[in-house]
Design an enzyme around this catalytic site. Structure first.
Site, PDB file in Angstrom:
ATOM      1  N   ASP A 176       0.836  -1.202   0.000  1.00 52.99           N
ATOM      2  CA  ASP A 176       0.000   0.000   0.000  1.00 52.99           C
ATOM      3  C   ASP A 176       0.878   1.264   0.000  1.00 52.99           C
ATOM      4  OD1 ASP A 176      -2.472   1.283   0.134  1.00 52.99           O
ATOM      5  OD2 ASP A 176      -2.586   1.197   2.327  1.00 52.99           O
ATOM      6  N   HIS A 185      -7.992   9.027   4.811  1.00 50.40           N
ATOM      7  CA  HIS A 185      -7.462   7.968   5.675  1.00 50.40           C
ATOM      8  C   HIS A 185      -7.722   8.328   7.134  1.00 50.40           C
ATOM      9  CE1 HIS A 185      -4.562   7.398   2.139  1.00 50.40           C
ATOM     10  NE2 HIS A 185      -5.322   6.332   2.165  1.00 50.40           N
ATOM     11  N   GLY A 186      -8.056   7.332   7.941  1.00 52.28           N
ATOM     12  CA  GLY A 186      -8.297   7.580   9.363  1.00 52.28           C
ATOM     13  C   GLY A 186      -9.786   7.722   9.640  1.00 52.28           C
ATOM     14  N   THR A 228      -7.718   1.673   9.409  1.00 50.66           N
ATOM     15  CA  THR A 228      -7.851   2.205  10.776  1.00 50.66           C
ATOM     16  C   THR A 228      -8.858   1.424  11.622  1.00 50.66           C
ATOM     17  OG1 THR A 228      -7.344   4.372   9.862  1.00 50.66           O
ATOM     18  CG2 THR A 228      -8.271   4.334  12.073  1.00 50.66           C
TER      19      THR A 228
HETATM   20  P1  13P Z   1      -8.525   3.862   6.451  1.00 50.05           P
HETATM   21  O1  13P Z   1      -7.418   3.852   7.435  1.00 50.05           O
HETATM   22  O2  13P Z   1      -9.360   5.098   6.534  1.00 50.05           O
HETATM   23  O3  13P Z   1      -9.373   2.628   6.539  1.00 50.05           O
HETATM   24  O4  13P Z   1      -7.886   3.898   4.994  1.00 50.05           O
HETATM   25  C1  13P Z   1      -7.237   2.790   4.517  1.00 50.05           C
HETATM   26  C2  13P Z   1      -6.571   3.040   3.213  1.00 50.05           C
HETATM   27  O5  13P Z   1      -7.096   3.679   2.333  1.00 50.05           O
HETATM   28  C3  13P Z   1      -5.239   2.456   3.030  1.00 50.05           C
HETATM   29  O6  13P Z   1      -4.669   2.807   1.818  1.00 50.05           O
END
Ligand code: 13P
Length: 290
Positions: free
Chosen positions: A83, A181-182, A234
């Site tokens: 990722d 993200h988060g 997250t």
């Molecule tokens: P989250 O942490 O909001 O779930 O996002 C995950 C993500 O997009 C990782 O690339």
């Protein structure tokens, strides 16, 4: 089933059939096992993901070994994805170690530089039969060491998306459409009209970043508009950690990792199944086998 497979055909199948495959960021062996068990129970295709931080923490070889055992011993198709990687050398190292999918994140660079860096990775990955994901626009929030402040987040421009996919040849594409993200402070403000334009003009599977905390109806709408992969990080971490905190709150003297890892694994597994139901990949394992 056998071995780790590239996520390219999995995601093309998902796009063609109108559902999304959930991709889970895992950081420990127990988290990896939990999402694999979830996929097995749900008979869903699975994308295991690790961030660069986790690659540095565990080492790509250990991660590939654990994911390969999962692929060998389970009946569902499994891909292993790197990722948000900004580092070409680390991408090559992960491909050599056995990752079957990688993300080159050059979204912080100007358009031309993003095209150049993405095309370079597409070329090397293609030769190895490995999928590539790239991002245009800028997803806000915090993912490992990549921090994008709210005011710096930028939506992808649908016209640029067409040019980007054409010029890079990237097989999987993550346009920033307003998720982050988060954990969201309020509700995400998703630009569905832009997503629809992108879906109608770009033929490759699309990726929804920031899967934690997006309301169910909005996830479903994104999937119906071509989001063939949803990343969740997250919320899984929170489920895992909260279960452990709960054990220690009840028994501060606990010192057997197996005792607190079992409920943590169970919490991750339950949440993973919920997310799979949301994107509609439950029961789709067979049609995604390469
Ligand atoms: P989250 O942490 O909001 O779930 O996002 C995950 C993500 O997009 C990782 O690339």
């Amino acid at each position: 089933m056998g071995h780790l497979i590239s996520s390219t055909s999995m995601l093309e199948t998902a796009r063609a059939n109108g559902y999304g495959i959930t991709a889970f960021n895992v950081h420990t062996l127990e988290m990896l096992q939990a999402v694999v068990e979830a996929a097995e129970e749900a008979q869903a295709p699975l994308i295991l993901q690790t961030t660069v931080g986790t690659v540095k923490h565990l080492g790509p070889e250990y991660i590939v070994a654990a994911a390969s055992v999962a692929a060998k011993t389970s009946s569902v198709p499994i891909a292993l994805h790197l990722d948000h990687c900004t580092d070409y050398d680390l991408i090559v190292r992960c491909i050599r170690a056995g990752y079957t999918s990688v993300m080159i994140d050059a979204s912080m660079h100007p358009f031309e530089e993003n095209v150049r860096r993405t095309a370079e990775v597409v070329q090397v990955a293609k030769a190895a039969g490995v999928n590539v994901e790239a991002e245009l626009g800028k997803v806000g929030g915090v993912e490992d060491d990549i921090v994008v402040e709210e005011e710096d987040a930028r939506l992808a421009d649908p016209k640029e998306c067409v040019v980007f996919v054409e010029r890079t040849g990237v097989p999987t594409f993550a346009p920033a459409i307003g998720t982050a993200h988060g954990i969201y402070k309020g509700e995400p403000n998703i630009a569905f009209h832009k997503l629809e334009q992108i879906f109608n003009s770009v033929q490759v599977p699309l990726v929804l970043h920031g899967g934690s905390g997006i309301p169910a109806d909005q996830v479903k709408r994104c999937v119906s508009l071509g989001m063939a992969k949803m990343n969740v990080a997250t919320e899984l971490r929170i489920a895992f950690s909260d279960a452990i905190k709960h054990i220690f709150a009840q028994n501060p003297e606990e010192n057997d990792p197996r005792k607190y890892m079992v409920p943590a694994k169970e919490a991750v597994k339950r949440l993973a199944i919920e997310k799979m139901q949301l994107t509609g990949c439950v029961g789709r394992a067979n049609e995604c086998k390469a």
